[in-house]
Design an enzyme around this catalytic site. Structure first.
Site, PDB file in Angstrom:
ATOM      1  N   SER A  49       0.832  -1.199   0.000  1.00 48.24           N
ATOM      2  CA  SER A  49       0.000   0.000   0.000  1.00 48.24           C
ATOM      3  C   SER A  49       0.864   1.246   0.000  1.00 48.24           C
ATOM      4  CB  SER A  49      -0.909   0.020   1.243  1.00 48.24           C
ATOM      5  OG  SER A  49      -0.126   0.196   2.415  1.00 48.24           O
ATOM      6  N   LYS A  50       0.240   2.360  -0.364  1.00 44.92           N
ATOM      7  CA  LYS A  50       0.920   3.657  -0.449  1.00 44.92           C
ATOM      8  C   LYS A  50       1.480   4.077   0.901  1.00 44.92           C
ATOM      9  CE  LYS A  50       1.753   7.380  -3.025  1.00 44.92           C
ATOM     10  NZ  LYS A  50       2.566   7.362  -4.247  1.00 44.92           N
TER      11      LYS A  50
END
Length: 475
Positions: free
Chosen positions: A251-252
């Site tokens: 994920s970011k």
């Protein structure tokens, strides 16, 4: 003929996980002399991001994963953007209604929220309770005519086992009593993924559906839709997740996930694709560096593992460095010239010489400015260790002697540089590492770096002499 598809949603950038899916679909199609289709799944209009379609296509173009058919490539099965295909979904949704494999659902958001709250309190899995399944057909039709908001839900049959024959995971069985009646058409008339992807995969004659494992639980419902509509079921391959180092979903929050991020940071497309190919697929050998031709030849969906793969940035860095070192200077120059930020106006010939010296030390293309600071900054930038050396008597003695002799040269090249250094050694009695390190510090401000005689030749007599004089002023 084998036909695969990559079907991203235009909700933003292209995720590296999406690029891996596209890569696997591309490799499998090309390996079997087949075709890969690009289809844009934009039926979720609320999450659609302006310009995202162009960005997705640009990322695929950059990676060299050019589809045989798609929004730009064209083809015989278009349109390839789902929002332009609504009439097909409406047609087949009506068929499902007529055959009573689907039904209108009039439940409000408030009722569904309350249902979900009660299910959580009772520790039950979330899902629709089938309240509207029993509404008589005539009543449902009248309520629709009266304009009452509704969705269309799939009617899941009871007491059946649906087997998904997955190329990666083998046979996976699902009890239909544990499946809820999913929405096929939303209240705005747009289909959900579940209906649209079935209709499109059938109409576009997709033979192999390669997608993320998050869609595996929905696959038995998709198989039922194929059955209800009398269509042949394609083969499925559900890919494992990409994971962070802590084995959470990539994920970011923990790092870059957009393909554009890696492009901007100076990663080569061939290195990124090679790296992604090995995140799930195991060739069964020790080989880690693959050309695209080798990937097409060797790739196998059967050798893709079931468990998630850690996105190890250190391994990507290692691999990218190998690709950079294996590049021809002309190609490296073409890739890197726009990234160079130089105060000195080097011509192409000089830049290629600089790249030849720095190539071994680059991990990404963006490293060029940090690694090449000795070439791209007009003034001397001294490292802390270099400053310490400048405060020693021997270093000062070497630099003064070298500057005097440099003044007598018409121009500086690698041969007379070495001759000058030997003359300094003879005059000062200082030799070996002390001699060469002192000269390097005076010209580059660093204690380590590319070969100093080649570095000095590129910098030239006047700039090298100016650097030494600047170093002596700091002594």
């Amino acid at each position: 003929m084998v036909r695969t598809r990559f079907a991203p949603s235009p909700t933003g950038y292209l995720h590296v996980g999406g690029l891996r899916t596209a890569l696997y679909a591309y490799l499998y199609a090309k390996q079997n002399n087949g075709q890969m289709v690009l289809r844009i799944e934009d039926t979720d209009q609320e999450r659609k991001v302006e310009g995202a379609i162009d960005k997705i296509i640009e990322a695929l173009d950059w990676a060299g994963l050019n589809p045989d058919e798609g929004p730009r490539a064209g083809g015989n099965y278009g349109p390839y953007i789902q929002s332009e295909r609504i009439q097909y979904y409406t047609k087949y949704a009506n068929q499902l209604l007529e055959k009573e494999h689907a039904y209108p659902c009039f439940c409000t958001k408030e009722r569904l929220d309350e249902l979900n709250r009660i299910q959580k309190m009772q520790n039950k899995p979330p899902g629709y309770d089938g309240k509207c399944r029993s509404i008589p057909k005539e009543e449902a039709e009248q309520r629709i005519k009266d304009g009452e908001p509704h969705v269309i839900r799939q009617k899941i049959p009871e007491d059946r086992d649906i087997v998904v024959n997955d190329i990666i995971r083998g046979k996976v069985s699902f009890d239909t009593n544990l499946l809820d009646d999913q929405i096929l058409v939303k209240s705005d008339g747009f289909p959900t993924y579940h209906l649209a992807n079935i209709v499109d995969d059938h109409m576009m004659e997709i033979t192999h559906v390669i997608r993320g494992e998050e869609w595996l639980p929905s696959t038995p419902k998709h198989i039922l839709l194929y059955e209800f509509l009398g269509w042949e079921v394609p083969e499925f391959a559900h890919l494992p997740l990409l994971l962070n180092k802590d084995r959470s979903k990539l994920s970011k929050r923990q790092g870059d996930v957009a393909v554009s991020d890696y492009r901007e940071k100076g990663y080569l497309k061939d290195a990124l694709l090679n790296f992604l190919a090995l995140l799930g697929w195991n060739p069964g050998t020790e080989q880690e560096i693959f050309s695209m031709e080798e990937l097409i030849q060797e790739f196998s969906l059967e050798k893709v593992g079931k468990s998630g793969s850690v996105f190890d940035i250190e391994k990507l860095n290692w691999m990218n460095g190998i690709y950079i070192r294996n590049m021809e200077i002309e190609e490296l120059y073409h890739q890197i010239k726009s990234r160079i930020d130089s105060e000195i106006d080097w011509n192409a010939k000089a830049l290629k010489k600089i790249l030849g010296l720095l190539q071994e030390s680059l991990t990404t293309l963006n490293d060029i400015n940090e690694q090449g600071i000795i070439f791209f900054k007009e003034n001397l930038h001294l490292e802390d260790e270099a400053v310490e050396m400048l405060h020693t008597e021997n270093t000062i003695k070497v630099l003064r002697s070298f500057a005097d002799k440099l003044n007598d040269l018409e121009e500086l090249d690698r041969d007379n540089f070495i001759e000058t250094a030997r003359a300094v050694q003879k005059e000062t009695g200082i030799k070996g590492q002390q001699l060469w390190m002192s000269i390097r510090v005076g010209i580059t401000g660093q204690t380590h770096g590319p070969e100093i005689h080649k570095t000095a030749e590129i910098l030239g007599k006047e700039r090298s002499l100016k650097r030494i004089q600047e170093a002596l002023e700091n002594a």
